[in-house]
Motif scaffolding. Structure first.
Motif, PDB file in Angstrom:
ATOM      1  N   SER A  40      31.909 107.999 -18.721  1.00 30.72           N
ATOM      2  CA  SER A  40      32.401 108.366 -20.051  1.00 30.72           C
ATOM      3  C   SER A  40      33.917 108.252 -20.119  1.00 30.72           C
ATOM      4  O   SER A  40      34.606 109.153 -20.571  1.00 30.72           O
ATOM      5  CB  SER A  40      31.963 109.796 -20.400  1.00 30.72           C
ATOM      6  N   GLN A  41      34.453 107.113 -19.651  1.00 28.21           N
ATOM      7  CA  GLN A  41      35.896 106.944 -19.532  1.00 28.21           C
ATOM      8  C   GLN A  41      36.481 106.164 -20.700  1.00 28.21           C
ATOM      9  O   GLN A  41      36.010 105.085 -21.050  1.00 28.21           O
ATOM     10  CB  GLN A  41      36.226 106.199 -18.236  1.00 28.21           C
ATOM     11  N   ASN A  42      37.517 106.722 -21.302  1.00 31.60           N
ATOM     12  CA  ASN A  42      38.349 106.018 -22.274  1.00 31.60           C
ATOM     13  C   ASN A  42      39.789 106.276 -21.843  1.00 31.60           C
ATOM     14  O   ASN A  42      40.295 107.385 -21.976  1.00 31.60           O
ATOM     15  CB  ASN A  42      38.110 106.529 -23.693  1.00 31.60           C
ATOM     16  N   PHE A  43      40.444 105.258 -21.296  1.00 37.81           N
ATOM     17  CA  PHE A  43      41.747 105.442 -20.672  1.00 37.81           C
ATOM     18  C   PHE A  43      42.861 105.511 -21.705  1.00 37.81           C
ATOM     19  O   PHE A  43      42.944 104.668 -22.606  1.00 37.81           O
ATOM     20  CB  PHE A  43      42.034 104.299 -19.697  1.00 37.81           C
ATOM     21  N   LEU A  44      43.719 106.499 -21.563  1.00 35.76           N
ATOM     22  CA  LEU A  44      44.897 106.608 -22.409  1.00 35.76           C
ATOM     23  C   LEU A  44      45.862 105.490 -22.043  1.00 35.76           C
ATOM     24  O   LEU A  44      46.161 105.266 -20.875  1.00 35.76           O
ATOM     25  CB  LEU A  44      45.563 107.972 -22.195  1.00 35.76           C
ATOM     26  N   THR A  45      46.369 104.781 -23.061  1.00 40.00           N
ATOM     27  CA  THR A  45      47.283 103.665 -22.812  1.00 40.00           C
ATOM     28  C   THR A  45      48.687 103.934 -23.341  1.00 40.00           C
ATOM     29  O   THR A  45      49.606 103.173 -23.036  1.00 40.00           O
ATOM     30  CB  THR A  45      46.753 102.375 -23.473  1.00 40.00           C
ATOM     31  N   ARG A  98      41.723 102.664 -24.184  1.00 38.51           N
ATOM     32  CA  ARG A  98      40.939 101.474 -23.841  1.00 38.51           C
ATOM     33  C   ARG A  98      39.835 101.888 -22.877  1.00 38.51           C
ATOM     34  O   ARG A  98      40.120 102.571 -21.896  1.00 38.51           O
ATOM     35  CB  ARG A  98      41.819 100.407 -23.182  1.00 38.51           C
ATOM     36  N   PRO A  99      38.602 101.475 -23.113  1.00 39.34           N
ATOM     37  CA  PRO A  99      38.152 100.833 -24.343  1.00 39.34           C
ATOM     38  C   PRO A  99      38.311 101.774 -25.537  1.00 39.34           C
ATOM     39  O   PRO A  99      38.356 102.990 -25.368  1.00 39.34           O
ATOM     40  CB  PRO A  99      36.674 100.526 -24.060  1.00 39.34           C
ATOM     41  N   VAL A 100      38.392 101.202 -26.729  1.00 42.27           N
ATOM     42  CA  VAL A 100      38.614 102.006 -27.930  1.00 42.27           C
ATOM     43  C   VAL A 100      37.349 102.808 -28.243  1.00 42.27           C
ATOM     44  O   VAL A 100      36.276 102.228 -28.431  1.00 42.27           O
ATOM     45  CB  VAL A 100      38.967 101.108 -29.134  1.00 42.27           C
ATOM     46  N   PRO A 101      37.443 104.149 -28.260  1.00 44.61           N
ATOM     47  CA  PRO A 101      36.266 104.965 -28.583  1.00 44.61           C
ATOM     48  C   PRO A 101      35.924 104.888 -30.069  1.00 44.61           C
ATOM     49  O   PRO A 101      36.690 104.338 -30.872  1.00 44.61           O
ATOM     50  CB  PRO A 101      36.704 106.383 -28.197  1.00 44.61           C
ATOM     51  N   ARG A 102      34.807 105.477 -30.431  1.00 43.10           N
ATOM     52  CA  ARG A 102      34.360 105.432 -31.829  1.00 43.10           C
ATOM     53  C   ARG A 102      35.075 106.458 -32.697  1.00 43.10           C
ATOM     54  O   ARG A 102      35.053 106.342 -33.922  1.00 43.10           O
ATOM     55  CB  ARG A 102      32.849 105.673 -31.886  1.00 43.10           C
ATOM     56  N   VAL A 103      35.658 107.465 -32.074  1.00 44.80           N
ATOM     57  CA  VAL A 103      36.266 108.555 -32.840  1.00 44.80           C
ATOM     58  C   VAL A 103      37.682 108.820 -32.342  1.00 44.80           C
ATOM     59  O   VAL A 103      38.053 108.436 -31.234  1.00 44.80           O
ATOM     60  CB  VAL A 103      35.433 109.855 -32.722  1.00 44.80           C
TER      61      VAL A 103
END
Length: 263
Positions: free
Chosen positions: A18-23, A175-180
């Motif tokens: 469940s990873q969405n990395f802060l860029t 990244r990847p761009v989440p839905r919310v």
């Protein structure tokens, strides 16, 4: 391993964990400022990912312990900080750890799927000073009373912890761009508890009863344990209508009710 296979493996791990990395480095530094991190603080980071937030924390903190469940990401960051004795990278499920014995701070972009467990861990960590967390926007709104409604976990922890929504972070910052979209949710331990320590367990039971739904309203639920007239009087003293829905009672009014009925 071919580069295409590495790319596929990274995407698989992102979905698994469940990873969405802060860029955005600006967001990372803002979180560190909000947390009030100084060169005497020991900071825990949960789910360091590519290390954008780790770098911001390390510039200010005395020491950082960065947890990451993805072994490949953990190896990469450990290699980056191999010569820095103040940054420790740990490949482990954070929820399997125990809190430090001395005061510490949490600053983290946490996996959405693990939010409830991580927040619960933070609430039970008696040496935690604050937790500044990137969470789903909706989660932060619900926990901080944004809609004028309050959840049981917020109400139950209110005597010792404050809950604040400290800003929205757009989905394009990941990244990847989440839905919310996300938000910065901050839990801060109160310097002085709003109730004596001896009352905390009984207060939590009081909140549990109130949220039980027994009787169809908060007043009816409380009347199952306390005298009906006493409950009605407490509601009047707090300026609450008898039919007030449980979720719309502000935490400070829960404390007033508890003091009226149980102390």
């Amino acid at each position: 391993m071919p580069r295409s296979h590495v790319h596929i493996q990274r995407n698989t791990n992102r979905r698994r964990y469940s990873q969405n990395f802060l860029t955005d480095t600006g967001v990372a530094h803002r979180m560190v400022r909000l947390a009030g991190v100084t060169d005497s603080d020991h900071v825990i980071e949960i789910g360091h990912g590519d290390g954008v937030l780790t770098r911001a924390i390390a510039q200010h903190a005395e020491s950082v312990v960065a947890y990451e469940i993805d072994p490949s990401l953990s190896r990469r960051l450990r290699q980056r900080y191999r010569d820095d004795p103040y940054v420790r990278c740990v490949n482990r499920d954070f929820l399997s750890t125990s809190p430090p014995r001395s005061e510490f701070v949490v600053v983290a972009n946490i996996p959405y799927a693990a939010t409830s467990g991580i927040v619960r861990w933070c609430l039970h960590a008696s040496t935690l000073r604050s937790a500044t967390l990137l969470t789903q926007l909706e989660y932060a709104r619900k926990r901080t009373g944004y809609y004028g409604r309050w959840t049981k976990v917020t109400v139950a922890s209110w005597p010792t912890m404050s809950w604040d929504l400290c800003g929205i972070v757009g989905r394009q910052k990941f990244r990847p761009v989440p839905r919310v979209d996300s938000a910065v949710l901050q839990l801060s331990r109160r310097r002085d508890s709003l109730l004596p320590m001896r009352e905390h367990a009984n207060y939590r039971k009081f909140v549990e009863l109130g949220f039980s739904g027994l009787g169809g309203s908060l007043q009816s639920s409380l009347s199952r344990r306390y005298r009906t007239k006493a409950v009605a009087g407490a509601f009047r003293a707090c300026g609450l209508h008898p039919r007030t829905v449980v979720g719309y009672v502000h935490p400070r009014d829960w404390l007033k009710l508890y003091r009226q009925l149980a102390m």
